[in-house]
Design a protein around this motif. Structure first.
Motif, short mmCIF file in Angstrom:
data_model
loop_
_atom_site.label_atom_id
_atom_site.label_comp_id
_atom_site.label_asym_id
_atom_site.label_seq_id
_atom_site.Cartn_x
_atom_site.Cartn_y
_atom_site.Cartn_z
N CYS B 213 0.80 -1.23 0.00
CA CYS B 213 0.00 0.00 0.00
C CYS B 213 0.83 1.28 0.00
O CYS B 213 0.26 2.38 -0.03
N LEU B 214 2.16 1.18 0.04
CA LEU B 214 2.99 2.39 0.03
C LEU B 214 2.64 3.31 -1.13
O LEU B 214 2.72 4.54 -1.02
N SER B 215 2.24 2.72 -2.25
CA SER B 215 1.92 3.53 -3.43
C SER B 215 0.85 4.57 -3.14
O SER B 215 0.82 5.64 -3.75
N GLN B 216 -0.06 4.27 -2.22
CA GLN B 216 -1.13 5.22 -1.91
C GLN B 216 -0.60 6.55 -1.43
O GLN B 216 -1.18 7.61 -1.69
N MET B 217 0.49 6.49 -0.67
CA MET B 217 1.09 7.72 -0.16
C MET B 217 1.51 8.60 -1.33
O MET B 217 1.30 9.82 -1.32
N PHE B 218 2.06 7.97 -2.35
CA PHE B 218 2.56 8.74 -3.50
C PHE B 218 1.41 9.29 -4.34
O PHE B 218 1.46 10.41 -4.83
N MET B 219 0.37 8.47 -4.49
CA MET B 219 -0.80 8.96 -5.23
C MET B 219 -1.37 10.20 -4.53
O MET B 219 -1.69 11.19 -5.17
N ALA B 220 -1.49 10.12 -3.22
CA ALA B 220 -2.11 11.23 -2.47
C ALA B 220 -1.23 12.49 -2.53
O ALA B 220 -1.73 13.60 -2.72
N HIS B 221 0.08 12.32 -2.37
CA HIS B 221 0.96 13.50 -2.44
C HIS B 221 0.94 14.10 -3.84
O HIS B 221 0.95 15.33 -4.00
N LEU B 222 0.93 13.26 -4.85
CA LEU B 222 0.96 13.75 -6.22
C LEU B 222 -0.32 14.52 -6.55
O LEU B 222 -0.28 15.62 -7.12
N VAL B 223 -1.47 13.95 -6.18
CA VAL B 223 -2.74 14.64 -6.41
C VAL B 223 -2.73 15.99 -5.68
O VAL B 223 -3.15 17.02 -6.22
N SER B 224 -2.21 15.99 -4.48
CA SER B 224 -2.14 17.22 -3.69
C SER B 224 -1.23 18.25 -4.36
O SER B 224 -1.59 19.43 -4.49
N MET B 225 -0.06 17.84 -4.81
CA MET B 225 0.87 18.78 -5.45
C MET B 225 0.26 19.40 -6.70
O MET B 225 0.39 20.60 -6.92
N VAL B 226 -0.40 18.58 -7.49
CA VAL B 226 -1.01 19.11 -8.71
C VAL B 226 -2.14 20.08 -8.33
O VAL B 226 -2.17 21.22 -8.81
N CYS B 227 -3.05 19.64 -7.48
CA CYS B 227 -4.24 20.45 -7.19
C CYS B 227 -3.90 21.74 -6.44
O CYS B 227 -4.55 22.76 -6.63
N GLU B 228 -2.89 21.70 -5.60
CA GLU B 228 -2.51 22.91 -4.87
C GLU B 228 -1.75 23.91 -5.74
O GLU B 228 -1.36 24.98 -5.28
N GLY B 229 -1.48 23.53 -6.99
CA GLY B 229 -0.84 24.47 -7.91
C GLY B 229 0.67 24.59 -7.71
O GLY B 229 1.27 25.58 -8.14
N VAL B 230 1.28 23.59 -7.08
CA VAL B 230 2.72 23.63 -6.84
C VAL B 230 3.49 23.84 -8.15
O VAL B 230 4.46 24.61 -8.19
N PHE B 231 3.01 23.23 -9.23
CA PHE B 231 3.78 23.30 -10.48
C PHE B 231 3.48 24.57 -11.28
O PHE B 231 4.21 24.91 -12.20
N GLU B 232 2.41 25.27 -10.94
CA GLU B 232 2.20 26.62 -11.49
C GLU B 232 3.04 27.63 -10.71
O GLU B 232 3.61 28.56 -11.28
N LYS B 233 3.11 27.42 -9.40
CA LYS B 233 3.83 28.37 -8.55
C LYS B 233 5.33 28.22 -8.73
O LYS B 233 6.07 29.20 -8.66
N PHE B 234 5.79 26.98 -8.95
CA PHE B 234 7.23 26.71 -9.10
C PHE B 234 7.45 25.95 -10.42
O PHE B 234 7.69 24.74 -10.43
N PRO B 235 7.39 26.68 -11.53
CA PRO B 235 7.41 26.00 -12.84
C PRO B 235 8.71 25.27 -13.12
O PRO B 235 8.74 24.39 -13.99
N GLY B 236 9.77 25.59 -12.40
CA GLY B 236 11.02 24.87 -12.63
C GLY B 236 11.18 23.64 -11.77
O GLY B 236 12.18 22.92 -11.88
#
Lengths: 351, 351
Positions: B213-236
């Motif tokens: 189930c470790l993969s769940q942690m990564f799915m949740a963090h990834l969904v969070s990073m995308v939805c919180e706009g981390v990659f718009e705020k830090f495009p590099g």
């Protein structure tokens, strides 16, 4: 087109107003609900598109999905639904803190379901709700109600205090097997009340994340059920994973099978590969279905794990993301499509 | 055969004995660690096959993976590894309760890594560990150490108090972007100390479930990073998901994209489909790789989401489930294989 297929809908949400349960409740719960309502715990995740189709609210008012006649007109007749499994919403009571109250609400709902819905149309079949806080009480309720000819399933919340394969929950599975009923897991209350956080990483910020991550709950429960030996202990048990998505299935099967090969000493009661138990005992409903740009991809992915015998069509009426039968898995072969829309459910529910 | 390919290994665990950090610690931590060790929180999940390869324990004793010469002989030379990203184990300190202690351990480890490892072989490149309890301290550490020519990454634990896209963590991403370093997430302490439960459904019973189930942690963090706009705020910013599996990627991309279409009003800062951010900003390492009976299935599944530019080879030396380069994704095209074993990492880490 789906019009050529017979249809069984494995997830149809009949609702009721809290007052509808009052006549079926004993004291002290009767006075409490009459005064203050049921008081379901709220996960705190707000959906900007609502949760229910507005047009499913009865013309005279009340909750969406609470009028059998409207459901017949909006779902059963236009989509030619031969059977609709009425799943309700009361399973959400499993996140409340008082196990006696939760059990009483479920019993009242089950009596209400039989009295107010199941006789209203020959398509209506019922899922009896039980609460997971006290599995002994849940087992007693299954034995009380499970013999009714129109009760074809037991339904519990996927929001729980711990992974649902663990031994404290086994009385529920034992009773379901004894009564010849599959056990369905349904999401909705993830992160509410006494339930675990809705994702492995804790509480996300928005409904879009909460809804996307619901699948994790199902992966975790499924891994737990397999590893705890639930399907060895209760070989007649079938489990239906409702609204948890499907495209994660190859990932979980492959990862768990691989780990089993190295770590089987931890679960010596297992006699088969984990994926084999999943194939023999589990069903997944279609709605809400993952939608790749290329619809063939989802079908190819499901074919990798021979999932066509495990999938049940569901509309999720009257929820916002309703899927009509004609929209679901169009790229499947006609044979597989017939299984998904009808035959798998017919066999599972012995209809 | 992998022997024809150049290899960069994105996840190699150098270890140290607690005493090795003492010279690099200030008081009061120096005396504490000298007296009582670091005291990492333990998740409580016991692996019956151990976690480390026994043959990676130095002949003179000490921890597995703690001898640079042995690592060179067992990994770098036989597998012709051009670069090995040393990921350590100190990121696990993110589950302890005292943020100042956690930050001090990371700083000491980073100084130790530079002094005792990075000069020992030209293949050795380092991931600087930072603790997530206090993101301001983490950002300060990234600025302190990020300019070292052999530090090519920041590494944090995937075990955290909340989804890692949330705004309290943004100083870490801002500092990493400023220093031109990708941020890697590594599991290991899921469910330990102050971290969330290791699965969405809570605490499973055995290591086989925890690991699956470790993969769940990564799915949740990834969904969070995308939805919180981390990659718009830090495009590099680039993010590396280490040891979280890969076969869940189509599921998460499809489900999140679909939900985005209905629920984008919740995340109005996003300008692209979620899957597009994932493709442009995220990498996944191979080990431990899912293993379907038909190896072609995994390749077909990864091709559905054009993952060949997102995958980095990793051995996970000296862990029990070590994958040599020759064993990984043999069904990929030679071009894709070259990317996975070498070119993706070369570009990401600017080697």
């Amino acid at each position: 087109m789906a019009e050529n297929y017979k249809v069984i809908d494995a997830d149809v949400h009949n609702e009721q107003n809290d007052a509808d349960l009052v006549p079926y409740l004993p004291e002290p719960w009767k006075s409490r609900v009459a005064r203050s309502g049921v008081g379901y715990s709220y996960s705190g995740y707000y959906s900007p598109v609502g949760v229910m189709r507005r047009d499913s609210i009865p013309p005279g008012g009340g909750k969406a999905g609470s009028d059998p006649e409207l459901m017949i007109k909006q779902l059963i007749e236009p989509y030619n639904v031969e059977y609709a499994i009425l799943t309700g919403v009361v399973y959400n009571i499993s996140t409340t803190h008082d196990p006696d109250f939760a059990a009483a609400i479920c019993s009242a709902y089950n009596d209400y379901l039989i009295a107010e819905w199941l006789g209203k149309h020959r398509a209506f079949k019922g899922a009896a709700a039980v609460a997971t806080q006290d599995p002994q009480l849940a087992a007693r309720e299954i034995d009380r109600i499970g013999g009714h000819p129109d009760i074809v399933e037991v339904i519990i919340s996927s929001a729980a205090r711990s992974p649902l394969g663990q031994r404290q929950y086994h009385p529920i599975y034992e009773a379901a097997e004894r009564n010849g009923l599959p056990v369905a897991l349904h999401p909705g209350a993830e992160g509410a009340g006494g339930a675990t956080a809705p994702t492995a990483a804790g509480y996300p910020t928005w409904y879009i994340e909460w809804h996307t991550c619901l699948s994790q709950m199902f992966m975790a429960h499924l891994v737990s059920m397999v590893c705890e030996g639930v399907f060895e202990k209760f070989p007649g048990l079938k489990v239906v994973l409702i609204e948890g998505g499907m495209a994660w299935l190859p990932h979980v099967m492959w990862r768990l099978d691989k780990n089993y090969k190295a770590l089987r000493s931890q679960v010596p009661w297992l006699k088969k590969l984990p994926s084999q138990y999943i194939r023999e005992h589990c069903y997944l409903t279609t709605q809400p279905i993952e939608e790749p740009d290329n619809p063939q991809h989802l079908v190819d992915l499901l074919n990798m794990v021979d999932a066509e015998n495990m999938i049940l069509y569901s509309s999720d009426y009257p929820h916002w993301d309703f899927d009509p039968p004609s929209a679901v898995l169009r790229k499947l072969s006609p044979d597989a499509r017939r299984k998904v829309l009808y035959e798998n459910a017919k066999q599972l529910y012995k209809l």
